[in-house]
Design an enzyme around this catalytic site. Structure first.
Site, short mmCIF file in Angstrom:
data_model
loop_
_atom_site.label_atom_id
_atom_site.label_comp_id
_atom_site.label_asym_id
_atom_site.label_seq_id
_atom_site.Cartn_x
_atom_site.Cartn_y
_atom_site.Cartn_z
N ARG A 159 -49.94 28.47 -67.66
CA ARG A 159 -51.15 28.05 -66.94
C ARG A 159 -52.32 28.95 -67.27
NH1 ARG A 159 -48.28 26.55 -61.23
NH2 ARG A 159 -47.62 24.47 -61.88
N GLU A 164 -43.81 22.24 -71.97
CA GLU A 164 -43.27 21.00 -71.43
C GLU A 164 -41.94 20.62 -72.07
OE1 GLU A 164 -44.09 19.68 -68.82
OE2 GLU A 164 -46.01 20.64 -68.48
N GLN A 171 -35.42 19.38 -68.22
CA GLN A 171 -34.09 19.66 -67.65
C GLN A 171 -33.81 21.15 -67.55
OE1 GLN A 171 -31.70 16.78 -66.76
NE2 GLN A 171 -33.88 16.47 -66.46
N THR A 172 -34.85 21.94 -67.44
CA THR A 172 -34.66 23.39 -67.44
C THR A 172 -35.60 24.03 -66.43
OG1 THR A 172 -34.24 23.18 -69.81
CG2 THR A 172 -34.48 25.40 -68.95
N LEU A 220 -31.00 28.32 -74.65
CA LEU A 220 -31.82 27.44 -73.81
C LEU A 220 -31.19 26.05 -73.67
CD1 LEU A 220 -34.44 27.58 -72.20
CD2 LEU A 220 -35.69 26.91 -74.25
N GLY A 221 -30.35 25.68 -74.64
CA GLY A 221 -29.68 24.39 -74.56
C GLY A 221 -30.49 23.23 -75.11
N TYR A 246 -42.49 11.23 -70.08
CA TYR A 246 -42.88 12.38 -69.27
C TYR A 246 -43.75 13.35 -70.06
CZ TYR A 246 -43.18 16.89 -67.31
OH TYR A 246 -43.71 18.07 -66.89
N ASP A 295 -41.50 13.46 -63.47
CA ASP A 295 -40.27 14.21 -63.71
C ASP A 295 -39.40 14.12 -62.46
OD1 ASP A 295 -41.62 15.73 -61.90
OD2 ASP A 295 -41.13 17.64 -62.84
N CYS A 340 -40.08 21.10 -44.61
CA CYS A 340 -41.01 20.16 -43.98
C CYS A 340 -41.95 20.86 -43.00
CB CYS A 340 -40.24 19.05 -43.29
SG CYS A 340 -39.22 18.08 -44.43
N CYS A 355 -45.66 11.60 -44.21
CA CYS A 355 -44.43 11.37 -44.96
C CYS A 355 -43.53 10.38 -44.22
CB CYS A 355 -43.68 12.69 -45.18
SG CYS A 355 -42.11 12.50 -46.05
N SER A 393 -22.85 19.02 -70.01
CA SER A 393 -23.18 17.90 -69.13
C SER A 393 -22.06 16.87 -69.08
CB SER A 393 -24.47 17.22 -69.59
OG SER A 393 -25.49 18.18 -69.76
#
Length: 368
Positions: free
Chosen positions: A30, A42, A47-48, A85-86, A125, A143, A204, A213, A313
């Site tokens: 950022r 990104e 998935q990480t 990292l996969g 995404y 996502d 919440c 909500c 997985s």
DNA sequence: AATTCGGGGGG
DNA sequence: CCCCCAGAATT
């Protein structure tokens, strides 16, 4: 589903943006506006978890700060920076895509949906995320966080694991984007899902959207999103040879490593030679036979080395490793081939390896 | 629409 | 132990 009018949408966006400006985390990506560097983040974040990605992204950007740097790098070095990292096809696809940006787009990350979506490894995404975050293009970036947040706010009981659900959530997410605020709004939605509207026990009481909500109003926030259960991974038995040669010449003792095929599981990574076990065969015989068949090597199995269990997985490895020794000496002319090498134990760290084989390497190096 | 692709953190 | 994670490609 999710029938919203413009006024409600504006209220949600306003509250989320206000919350975001107050509570957003200081993440390294950022601090840059560079579309390439945002793109890398990104891809790594697919998935990480954020905490996992931070050190990888920092090292990767330090080594490959620009598209040109990544495009010019050897693939194996890119894999080395991705090691652990996969989902290694992400790294391969990213480099392929970056090279295409060099050739086709003059080294500038494209800013249209059609163009960026054509790049390898860039799906719905990532396309929306990079375009909105880097270029402020008003496209949704849906996502896992966004599925969860929207399913709760609007009480959507659709199975989000079904591909068909994605388009509906995308159109809803797109409708919510306030004019000129795509970048911050999309990030606010994800940040909110990651820190407040979390999967279990959502916070919440600290939620800026609590009053509107629908899931909270019905006490259903813990039951959403609806997601089908995954099948358990299938188990396979793996035999691994920690094969050392006995020549003891000037280079000292070396160990055999093999590179996995360029496609499939752990593609392109190095490992100690491994084979799926043959039922009914003794491990020693089985390993000896496989090594002879694959590498025309005669080895003797000396002793059990280690057992490892690792769950992917969709797969569970039950791995048994044995110390082996090459019978006879290695001809100097065949100490290396395209997909296998004899390497000094101290140099194992130079090769990208999967997590399991990294652990074996560390055991072998006496570091554990 | 269903599978294949990694690995680790947290309840 | 199970679930989840800023998903994409392949079939």
């Amino acid at each position: 589903m999710g029938n919203v009018n413009r006024k409600e949408a504006a209220e949600i966006a306003r509250k989320l943006l206000a919350w975001y400006h107050e509570h957003k985390r200081d993440l390294p990506w950022r601090r840059t506006g560079d579309p390439y560097q945002i793109w890398v983040s990104e891809v790594m974040l697919q998935q990480t978890r954020v905490e996992t990605v931070i050190p990888y992204w920092t090292r990767f950007i330090q080594r490959f700060p620009t598209i040109e740097a990544l495009a010019a790098a050897p693939e194996e070095e890119v894999l080395k920076f991705w090691e652990g990292l996969g989902y290694y096809s992400r790294a391969r696809n990213l480099q392929t895509a970056v090279r295409e940006v060099q050739e086709r787009y003059g080294g500038r990350v494209p800013d249209t949906l059609a163009e960026i979506s054509s790049l390898s490894g860039v799906g719905p995404y990532t396309a929306g995320a990079v375009l909105s975050i880097a270029y402020n293009v008003p496209l949704p970036a849906v996502d896992g966080n966004v599925f969860r947040v929207l399913s709760r706010i609007f009480l959507i009981e659709e199975d989000v694991s079904k591909p068909a659900a994605r388009k509906k959530f995308e159109s809803l997410a797109e409708f919510l984007i306030p004019p000129g605020e795509a970048s911050d709004f999309n990030q606010s939605l994800m940040e909110f899902g990651a820190t407040i509207c979390i999967p279990k026990h959502p916070r919440c009481l600290s939620c800026p959207l609590q009053t509107l909500c629908k899931a909270y109003a019905e006490g259903m926030q813990e039951d959403l999103p609806i997601k089908a259960k995954k099948k358990p991974p299938r188990a396979i038995d793996i035999l691994t040879g920690i094969v050392r040669n006995g020549d003891g010449n000037r280079d000292g003792e070396r160990v055999l490593i093999v590179r996995r095929p360029q496609e499939g599981l752990l593609a392109g990574l190095w490992e100690f030679p491994s084979f799926e076990a043959t039922p009914g065969k003794s491990p020693a015989e089985d390993l000896q036979h496989s090594l002879r068949q694959q590498f025309a090597m005669t080895i003797q199995v000396e002793q059990h080395f280690a057992n490892m269990q690792h769950t992917f997985s969709h797969l569970h490895w039950n791995l048994q490793a044995y110390s082996c020794r090459l019978s006879g000496t290695v001809e100097t002319t065949v100490t290396a081939a395209d997909n296998w090498r004899w390497v000094p134990v101290g140099q194992l760290g130079d090769f990208p390896m999967s997590a399991v084989h990294q652990k074996l390497a560390k055991l072998l190096q006496g570091l554990v």
